[in-house]
Design a protein around this motif. Sequence first.
Motif, PDB file in Angstrom:
ATOM      1  N   LEU A 282       0.879  -1.174   0.000  1.00  0.00           N
ATOM      2  CA  LEU A 282       0.000   0.000   0.000  1.00  0.00           C
ATOM      3  C   LEU A 282       0.914   1.221   0.000  1.00  0.00           C
ATOM      4  O   LEU A 282       1.382   1.670   1.051  1.00  0.00           O
ATOM      5  CB  LEU A 282      -0.911  -0.014   1.226  1.00  0.00           C
ATOM      6  CG  LEU A 282      -1.812  -1.246   1.384  1.00  0.00           C
ATOM      7  CD1 LEU A 282      -2.562  -1.193   2.715  1.00  0.00           C
ATOM      8  CD2 LEU A 282      -2.780  -1.370   0.224  1.00  0.00           C
ATOM      9  N   THR A 330      -9.573   5.328   2.342  1.00  0.00           N
ATOM     10  CA  THR A 330      -9.319   4.572   1.116  1.00  0.00           C
ATOM     11  C   THR A 330      -8.737   3.205   1.427  1.00  0.00           C
ATOM     12  O   THR A 330      -9.106   2.193   0.801  1.00  0.00           O
ATOM     13  CB  THR A 330      -8.364   5.362   0.197  1.00  0.00           C
ATOM     14  OG1 THR A 330      -8.945   6.629  -0.124  1.00  0.00           O
ATOM     15  CG2 THR A 330      -8.083   4.596  -1.083  1.00  0.00           C
ATOM     16  N   GLY A 334     -10.437  -0.430   0.612  1.00  0.00           N
ATOM     17  CA  GLY A 334      -9.705  -1.040  -0.484  1.00  0.00           C
ATOM     18  C   GLY A 334      -9.659  -2.563  -0.424  1.00  0.00           C
ATOM     19  O   GLY A 334     -10.142  -3.193   0.525  1.00  0.00           O
ATOM     20  N   ASN A 335      -9.018  -3.140  -1.433  1.00  0.00           N
ATOM     21  CA  ASN A 335      -8.894  -4.587  -1.555  1.00  0.00           C
ATOM     22  C   ASN A 335      -7.655  -5.061  -0.792  1.00  0.00           C
ATOM     23  O   ASN A 335      -6.609  -5.367  -1.372  1.00  0.00           O
ATOM     24  CB  ASN A 335      -8.807  -4.975  -3.028  1.00  0.00           C
ATOM     25  CG  ASN A 335      -8.786  -6.489  -3.219  1.00  0.00           C
ATOM     26  OD1 ASN A 335      -9.246  -7.239  -2.347  1.00  0.00           O
ATOM     27  ND2 ASN A 335      -8.250  -6.929  -4.341  1.00  0.00           N
TER      28      ASN A 335
END
Length: 425
Positions: A282, A330, A334-335
Amino acid sequence: MIVAEVNFDGLIGPTHNYAGLSLGNKASTAHAGAPSYPRQAALQGLKKMKCLMDLGLTQGVFLPPLRPVTSLLHYLGYKGNDKEILTKAALEDRPLFNTLCSASAMWAANAATVIAASDSGDGRIHFITANLSTMLHRSLEAETTCQQLNRIFSDSCYFAVHRALPYGQHFSDEGAANHMRLTPSHKESGLNIFVYGEKGSGPYPERQNRRASQAVARLSSLPFDKNYFIPQKAEAIAKGAFHNDVVAVANEYVLLAHAEAFEDQDVWLDRMAQHVEGFIPLIIDSISLEQAIKSYLFNSQIVTLPDNQMAIILPREVKADPAVWQVVETIIKGNNPISQAIVVDVHESMANGGGPACLRLRVPLSKKALAAVDQRYILNEERWGQLCCLVEEFWPERLLPDDLINPDLWKTAVKAHWALINWLG
């Protein structure tokens, strides 16, 4: 064999103050001379520990060393009893005296580097005590830290505690704040990432020397293919990222880092992806280094919960900047396995340059290894409550810089120290 990561947080000591001793730490410099609130600071730290306990995680604690420390004054030739030599030092050399009062051992991430049993050459967990030799006030911690580690992790069947590396810039070592571990899970073998500063690359001292990180790897007999030695971005250090954990944090197979955290970052990320199954980077480029350092977004704790989801423990300062908070939202949407963000108040620590991640040392422990830990340092509801009561009774409410030279404060610190010894049993 079930392995979980246990956080051992440093309890903030009763002489917590803002003396501005840490060159390169912009928060420390900015708050130099401001009033501090030791009782509030310690309670904030304890509430963070309780937060992790409430998440179903095992939580440990490190006790603060006695301050002011007088052994250095005796070594430097001061004569007399403790009160006499402290009074003399306060009059003759105030910067030295302020060093003796530092409560910086609260930041347990600098206590040692921890190498997991599944990575080390002998199957034991290795603790290499950090010498913290770049700053005098921090270097005074190494001996008592090593002693405490030896008490907590005394069973040589499971643990190996190493004393600090030689003092001096040649082997300057700041512990786990410059070490990350990437692995598919805590129980599996992982990749150890040592981040260091390039000598002479900026206006501030590089606190982690590559030689020190290499020595840590040798002492724990880490196989060659389980190490990466990565230079920290010079620009990040120059802007106030005095440790890697100000711009990057990892948990299992997740790496959260600023886009300007490392030199040749894309190259290193490719290597990590090749080595770590399921690797999820990330990488944040939507906020500046200045925003990252002011908010301490990357000095968060990412923890694996009992259901194998992850949570990120953040300082309240992340909410002060909408752009930073947008990053957090975010991430959560997120994934990736980080399913919740938990904001904690550790403002007193933050004002001296230490966020949630600074306050803890991460130790991956199997059930048998956890049972071999001195259980007096593992918190439960009752013992946590007892610590809160001790802080309420013995920790000063407020300190100004000139309060440090008051002998009544020294007496209070001694009483607090013995109260903790009695609590330990």
